[in-house]
Design a protein around this motif. Structure first.
Motif, PDB file in Angstrom:
ATOM      1  N   ALA A 142      11.725 -66.751 -30.149  1.00 41.07           N
ATOM      2  CA  ALA A 142      10.902 -65.866 -29.306  1.00 41.07           C
ATOM      3  C   ALA A 142       9.693 -66.630 -28.774  1.00 41.07           C
ATOM      4  CB  ALA A 142      10.448 -64.654 -30.111  1.00 41.07           C
ATOM      5  N   MET A 143       9.117 -67.484 -29.622  1.00 42.83           N
ATOM      6  CA  MET A 143       7.969 -68.284 -29.188  1.00 42.83           C
ATOM      7  C   MET A 143       8.376 -69.191 -28.020  1.00 42.83           C
ATOM      8  SD  MET A 143       5.858 -71.144 -31.384  1.00 42.83           S
ATOM      9  CE  MET A 143       7.286 -72.232 -31.561  1.00 42.83           C
ATOM     10  N   ILE A 144       9.552 -69.815 -28.139  1.00 39.48           N
ATOM     11  CA  ILE A 144      10.011 -70.736 -27.087  1.00 39.48           C
ATOM     12  C   ILE A 144      10.388 -69.964 -25.817  1.00 39.48           C
ATOM     13  CG2 ILE A 144      11.839 -72.376 -26.451  1.00 39.48           C
ATOM     14  CD1 ILE A 144      11.954 -73.168 -29.448  1.00 39.48           C
ATOM     15  N   ASN A 145      11.166 -68.889 -25.984  1.00 41.40           N
ATOM     16  CA  ASN A 145      11.682 -68.164 -24.809  1.00 41.40           C
ATOM     17  C   ASN A 145      10.623 -67.345 -24.090  1.00 41.40           C
ATOM     18  OD1 ASN A 145      14.167 -69.248 -25.403  1.00 41.40           O
ATOM     19  ND2 ASN A 145      14.804 -67.508 -26.643  1.00 41.40           N
ATOM     20  N   ASP A 146       9.711 -66.752 -24.847  1.00 43.73           N
ATOM     21  CA  ASP A 146       8.684 -65.913 -24.221  1.00 43.73           C
ATOM     22  C   ASP A 146       7.377 -66.672 -24.006  1.00 43.73           C
ATOM     23  OD1 ASP A 146       9.622 -63.136 -26.370  1.00 43.73           O
ATOM     24  OD2 ASP A 146      10.587 -63.944 -24.581  1.00 43.73           O
ATOM     25  N   HIS A 147       7.363 -67.913 -24.527  1.00 48.61           N
ATOM     26  CA  HIS A 147       6.143 -68.729 -24.463  1.00 48.61           C
ATOM     27  C   HIS A 147       4.942 -67.960 -24.996  1.00 48.61           C
ATOM     28  CE1 HIS A 147       8.103 -71.997 -22.349  1.00 48.61           C
ATOM     29  NE2 HIS A 147       8.745 -71.069 -21.677  1.00 48.61           N
ATOM     30  N   GLY A 148       5.131 -67.360 -26.152  1.00 48.14           N
ATOM     31  CA  GLY A 148       4.028 -66.588 -26.743  1.00 48.14           C
ATOM     32  C   GLY A 148       3.934 -66.796 -28.231  1.00 48.14           C
ATOM     33  N   SER A 149       2.708 -66.700 -28.764  1.00 50.44           N
ATOM     34  CA  SER A 149       2.511 -66.814 -30.214  1.00 50.44           C
ATOM     35  C   SER A 149       3.142 -65.615 -30.922  1.00 50.44           C
ATOM     36  CB  SER A 149       1.021 -66.891 -30.522  1.00 50.44           C
ATOM     37  OG  SER A 149       0.481 -68.086 -29.995  1.00 50.44           O
ATOM     38  N   GLN A 150       3.550 -65.832 -32.154  1.00 54.66           N
ATOM     39  CA  GLN A 150       4.247 -64.811 -32.935  1.00 54.66           C
ATOM     40  C   GLN A 150       3.582 -64.652 -34.292  1.00 54.66           C
ATOM     41  OE1 GLN A 150       7.265 -63.316 -31.649  1.00 54.66           O
ATOM     42  NE2 GLN A 150       6.619 -64.407 -29.809  1.00 54.66           N
ATOM     43  N   SER A 151       3.842 -63.519 -34.962  1.00 60.65           N
ATOM     44  CA  SER A 151       3.382 -63.327 -36.339  1.00 60.65           C
ATOM     45  C   SER A 151       4.473 -62.686 -37.174  1.00 60.65           C
ATOM     46  CB  SER A 151       2.144 -62.425 -36.390  1.00 60.65           C
ATOM     47  OG  SER A 151       0.976 -63.203 -36.332  1.00 60.65           O
ATOM     48  N   ILE A 152       4.536 -63.106 -38.426  1.00 61.69           N
ATOM     49  CA  ILE A 152       5.453 -62.481 -39.387  1.00 61.69           C
ATOM     50  C   ILE A 152       4.591 -61.846 -40.474  1.00 61.69           C
ATOM     51  CG2 ILE A 152       7.335 -62.855 -41.028  1.00 61.69           C
ATOM     52  CD1 ILE A 152       8.077 -65.394 -39.448  1.00 61.69           C
ATOM     53  N   LEU A 153       4.762 -60.536 -40.689  1.00 58.43           N
ATOM     54  CA  LEU A 153       4.011 -59.844 -41.733  1.00 58.43           C
ATOM     55  C   LEU A 153       4.883 -59.713 -42.969  1.00 58.43           C
ATOM     56  CD1 LEU A 153       2.409 -56.847 -39.789  1.00 58.43           C
ATOM     57  CD2 LEU A 153       1.619 -59.187 -39.955  1.00 58.43           C
ATOM     58  N   VAL A 154       4.356 -60.162 -44.111  1.00 57.06           N
ATOM     59  CA  VAL A 154       5.097 -60.051 -45.368  1.00 57.06           C
ATOM     60  C   VAL A 154       4.328 -59.060 -46.230  1.00 57.06           C
ATOM     61  CG1 VAL A 154       6.060 -61.331 -47.317  1.00 57.06           C
ATOM     62  CG2 VAL A 154       5.737 -62.482 -45.129  1.00 57.06           C
ATOM     63  N   SER A 155       4.885 -57.869 -46.413  1.00 57.78           N
ATOM     64  CA  SER A 155       4.135 -56.853 -47.163  1.00 57.78           C
ATOM     65  C   SER A 155       5.013 -56.244 -48.248  1.00 57.78           C
ATOM     66  CB  SER A 155       3.609 -55.769 -46.227  1.00 57.78           C
ATOM     67  OG  SER A 155       4.672 -54.995 -45.739  1.00 57.78           O
ATOM     68  N   GLY A 156       4.356 -55.580 -49.194  1.00 59.19           N
ATOM     69  CA  GLY A 156       5.076 -54.976 -50.319  1.00 59.19           C
ATOM     70  C   GLY A 156       4.135 -54.882 -51.494  1.00 59.19           C
ATOM     71  N   GLU A 157       4.545 -54.125 -52.536  1.00 67.85           N
ATOM     72  CA  GLU A 157       3.608 -53.976 -53.656  1.00 67.85           C
ATOM     73  C   GLU A 157       3.592 -55.243 -54.510  1.00 67.85           C
ATOM     74  OE1 GLU A 157       4.474 -51.034 -56.692  1.00 67.85           O
ATOM     75  OE2 GLU A 157       6.562 -50.993 -56.085  1.00 67.85           O
ATOM     76  N   SER A 158       2.670 -55.285 -55.460  1.00 65.74           N
ATOM     77  CA  SER A 158       2.508 -56.471 -56.295  1.00 65.74           C
ATOM     78  C   SER A 158       3.811 -56.770 -57.037  1.00 65.74           C
ATOM     79  CB  SER A 158       1.378 -56.245 -57.302  1.00 65.74           C
ATOM     80  OG  SER A 158       1.130 -57.412 -58.013  1.00 65.74           O
ATOM     81  N   GLY A 159       4.247 -58.029 -56.988  1.00 67.29           N
ATOM     82  CA  GLY A 159       5.477 -58.433 -57.668  1.00 67.29           C
ATOM     83  C   GLY A 159       6.725 -58.281 -56.824  1.00 67.29           C
ATOM     84  N   ALA A 160       6.557 -57.867 -55.558  1.00 67.13           N
ATOM     85  CA  ALA A 160       7.732 -57.648 -54.697  1.00 67.13           C
ATOM     86  C   ALA A 160       8.386 -58.966 -54.271  1.00 67.13           C
ATOM     87  CB  ALA A 160       7.330 -56.843 -53.466  1.00 67.13           C
ATOM     88  N   GLY A 161       7.640 -60.074 -54.330  1.00 71.08           N
ATOM     89  CA  GLY A 161       8.205 -61.370 -53.937  1.00 71.08           C
ATOM     90  C   GLY A 161       7.622 -61.925 -52.650  1.00 71.08           C
ATOM     91  N   LYS A 162       6.436 -61.438 -52.263  1.00 66.55           N
ATOM     92  CA  LYS A 162       5.844 -61.830 -50.968  1.00 66.55           C
ATOM     93  C   LYS A 162       5.518 -63.330 -50.903  1.00 66.55           C
ATOM     94  CE  LYS A 162       2.487 -58.883 -51.404  1.00 66.55           C
ATOM     95  NZ  LYS A 162       2.974 -58.324 -52.685  1.00 66.55           N
ATOM     96  N   THR A 163       4.927 -63.844 -51.988  1.00 63.69           N
ATOM     97  CA  THR A 163       4.492 -65.243 -51.961  1.00 63.69           C
ATOM     98  C   THR A 163       5.688 -66.183 -51.849  1.00 63.69           C
ATOM     99  OG1 THR A 163       2.499 -64.691 -53.189  1.00 63.69           O
ATOM    100  CG2 THR A 163       3.171 -66.994 -53.241  1.00 63.69           C
ATOM    101  N   GLU A 164       6.750 -65.903 -52.614  1.00 65.57           N
ATOM    102  CA  GLU A 164       7.955 -66.752 -52.535  1.00 65.57           C
ATOM    103  C   GLU A 164       8.583 -66.649 -51.142  1.00 65.57           C
ATOM    104  OE1 GLU A 164       9.204 -68.980 -54.826  1.00 65.57           O
ATOM    105  OE2 GLU A 164       7.309 -68.545 -55.806  1.00 65.57           O
ATOM    106  N   THR A 165       8.594 -65.434 -50.599  1.00 63.97           N
ATOM    107  CA  THR A 165       9.146 -65.230 -49.256  1.00 63.97           C
ATOM    108  C   THR A 165       8.361 -66.035 -48.225  1.00 63.97           C
ATOM    109  OG1 THR A 165       9.973 -63.030 -49.822  1.00 63.97           O
ATOM    110  CG2 THR A 165       9.569 -63.458 -47.487  1.00 63.97           C
ATOM    111  N   THR A 166       7.027 -66.010 -48.336  1.00 64.51           N
ATOM    112  CA  THR A 166       6.167 -66.762 -47.408  1.00 64.51           C
ATOM    113  C   THR A 166       6.480 -68.246 -47.470  1.00 64.51           C
ATOM    114  OG1 THR A 166       4.428 -65.118 -47.672  1.00 64.51           O
ATOM    115  CG2 THR A 166       3.745 -67.259 -46.822  1.00 64.51           C
ATOM    116  N   LYS A 167       6.674 -68.770 -48.698  1.00 67.35           N
ATOM    117  CA  LYS A 167       6.967 -70.201 -48.858  1.00 67.35           C
ATOM    118  C   LYS A 167       8.285 -70.565 -48.177  1.00 67.35           C
ATOM    119  CE  LYS A 167       6.029 -70.276 -53.428  1.00 67.35           C
ATOM    120  NZ  LYS A 167       5.690 -70.729 -54.785  1.00 67.35           N
ATOM    121  N   MET A 168       9.292 -69.693 -48.320  1.00 70.37           N
ATOM    122  CA  MET A 168      10.605 -69.951 -47.705  1.00 70.37           C
ATOM    123  C   MET A 168      10.524 -69.891 -46.172  1.00 70.37           C
ATOM    124  SD  MET A 168      12.433 -70.709 -50.184  1.00 70.37           S
ATOM    125  CE  MET A 168      12.509 -70.512 -51.947  1.00 70.37           C
TER     126      MET A 168
END
Length: 516
Positions: A142-168
């Motif tokens: 999407a960044m390449i095709n639309d030439h626009g900055s993007q964001s990915i939001l990783v949310s969930g309660e504590s222990g849901a796996g957000k930090t590991e998901t962010t690393k991947m």
């Protein structure tokens, strides 16, 4: 709650259960508002008809890979679908372009290897099984095709796996935007190696999670006009400063303290360390170890990561000197390289400025202890900020970047018997994210349907905007009232509470506790 449907005798339904959340069964009788349901495990339940939901009898036993394929998009239907997939080791499921991950609480290296990255590279979204690499790839395209900055939001309660998901996610973006054959340490290498450093100083074992992020993080990965990574910046928020001095069972302080106590013997001697049980800030809880975590090994890995992100040996030694828990003012002054008398005076006395000159008053033991804790929290917080700044200057930012992809990983929603002000800030941040989600998934989509005159049934959702207004609105919100109370010298916890009871007595989202 999805498509409205008539519940009649013979309907297959879901009914609430206090132990397993939802049970499925068949309606055998309806009297007024009460429905009698015989569940598949033979129980008889009588429930209000408004609290039961239709079951999709034609759904495949293995579940569907996208929730939008479900006949009924309600809570029991969603949870059952996730459970079916999880039982087959499928931890990812889509809801349109949103990815839901169910934490398997074990390592699944085959899911994230290079072979898997190659498979998702350039594949159309939804063509392959749901995966976070598909989200990262779509974001990059999407960044390449639309030439626009993007964001990915990783949310969930504590222990849901957000930090590991962010690393991947960051690993995949490094795979797509990395520069092969670059001499020295590449930007993407440094971005990835910033994770173990930030985790050592910003993560801790909590009741819910052995590696809980106690700070929020937004990583901006910058790309040049050839869509290669050209720089990065890490922004951090809301470090939980109180943890430095206050730890309750069965939690731990920040990982770095235990790593340092488990360091090789020469380092333990150099920093005058030893058993964590002997340090006041570490021995408030009876938890010193984390299952399946080797603190000595983590210490060496953190030092290696520090080398990669550009924190040299002299700076590393300075970091560990500052971290050393203070037993006496002599040792604290020696480690902080400051004057012992000045340090002692600043902790044990206070200066009152009067028109006739300054008056120095000794503090009582409790106030002096408060000063000591305030110093420890401030020093640690400044140290953490310094480490983040050091990582950022070492990685380098590209002022001419064509675009960026941001990955947001904030710490998750938690609710305890007693919640601190920091917890309010954390949970409020999560509510803001929820509103962002509501805005994009429900409000904007449904406005679009109305505009295009599509025949559809309105999807009910809990809108938390009134909660956000109660907390943050200016003037009159809770934070604004608190700011105001902090300016009045005679304010107390009680006067602040009374002011809130008075101001929000008619507010449906605010209730006064029944007890004192």
């Amino acid at each position: 709650m999805g498509t409205p449907v008539n519940i009649i005798v013979g309907s297959h339904v879901w009914v609430e259960d206090p132990e397993v959340a939802w049970l499925d069964g068949e309606v055998t009788e309806i009297k007024g508002r009460d429905a009698t349901i015989i569940t598949t495990d033979g129980k008889t339940i009588i429930a209000d008809i408004s609290g039961i939901y239709p079951k999709d009898t034609e759904a495949p036993p293995a579940g569907v890979d996208d929730m939008t394929k479900l006949a009924y998009l309600h809570e029991p239907g969603v949870l059952y679908n996730l459970a079916c997939r999880f039982s087959l080791n499928e931890i990812y499921t889509y809801t349109g372009n949103i990815l839901i991950a169910v934490n398997p609480f074990r390592r699944l290296p085959h899911l994230y290897d290079i072979h898997m990255m190659e498979q998702y590279k350039g594949a159309a979204f939804g063509e392959l099984s749901p995966h976070l690499f598909a989200v990262a790839d779509t974001c990059y395209r999407a960044m390449i095709n639309d030439h626009g900055s993007q964001s990915i939001l990783v949310s969930g309660e504590s222990g849901a796996g957000k930090t590991e998901t962010t690393k991947m996610l960051m690993r995949y973006l490094a795979f797509m935007g990395g520069r092969s054959g670059t001499e020295g340490r590449t930007v993407e290498q440094q971005v990835l190696e910033s994770n173990p450093v930030l985790e050592a100083f910003g993560n801790a074992k909590t009741v819910k999670n052995n590696n809980s992020s106690r700070f929020g993080k937004f990583v901006e990965i910058q790309f040049d006009k050839n869509w290669k990574i050209s720089g990065a910046a890490i922004r951090t928020y809301l470090l939980e400063r109180s943890r430095v001095c206050q730890v309750s069972d069965p939690e731990r302080n920040y990982h770095c303290f235990y790593m340092l106590c488990a360091a090789p013997q020469e380092d333990v001697k150099k920093y005058k360390l030893g058993d964590p049980k002997t340090f006041r800030y570490l021995n408030q809880s009876n938890c010193y170890d984390v299952a399946n975590v080797d603190d000595a090994k983590e210490y060496l890995e953190t030092r290696n990561a520090m080398d990669i992100v550009g924190i040299n040996q002299v700076e590393q030694n300075a970091i560990f000197r500052v971290m050393r828990n203070h037993a006496t003012t002599f040792k604290a002054a020696e480690l902080l390289m400051c004057n012992e008398k000045s340090l002692e005076d600043s902790l044990c006395k206070r200066v009152i400025v009067t028109p006739d000159g300054n008056i120095t008053k000794p503090l009582d033991p409790d106030s002096a202890a408060f000063s000591r804790d305030a110093l420890a929290k401030t020093v640690y917080s400044r140290l953490f900020d310094w480490i983040v700044d050091k990582i950022n200057s070492s990685i380098g930012q590209d002022q001419n970047a064509a675009c960026l992809i941001g990955v947001l990983d904030i710490y998750g929603f938690e609710s305890f018997k007693i919640n601190s002000f920091e917890q309010l800030c954390i949970n409020f941040t999560n509510e803001k994210l929820q509103q962002h989600f509501n805005q994009h998934v429900f409000k904007m989509e449904q406005e679009e349907y109305t505009k295009e005159e599509i025949d559809w049934s309105y999807v009910e959702f809990v809108d938390n905007q009134d909660v956000l207004d109660l907390i943050e609105k200016k003037p009159g919100g809770i934070i604004a009232l608190l700011d105001e109370a902090c300016m009045f010298p005679k304010s107390t916890h009680d006067t602040f509470a009374q002011k809130m009871y008075q101001t929000y007595k008619a507010h449906k989202r605010f209730s006064k506790p029944k007890l004192a």
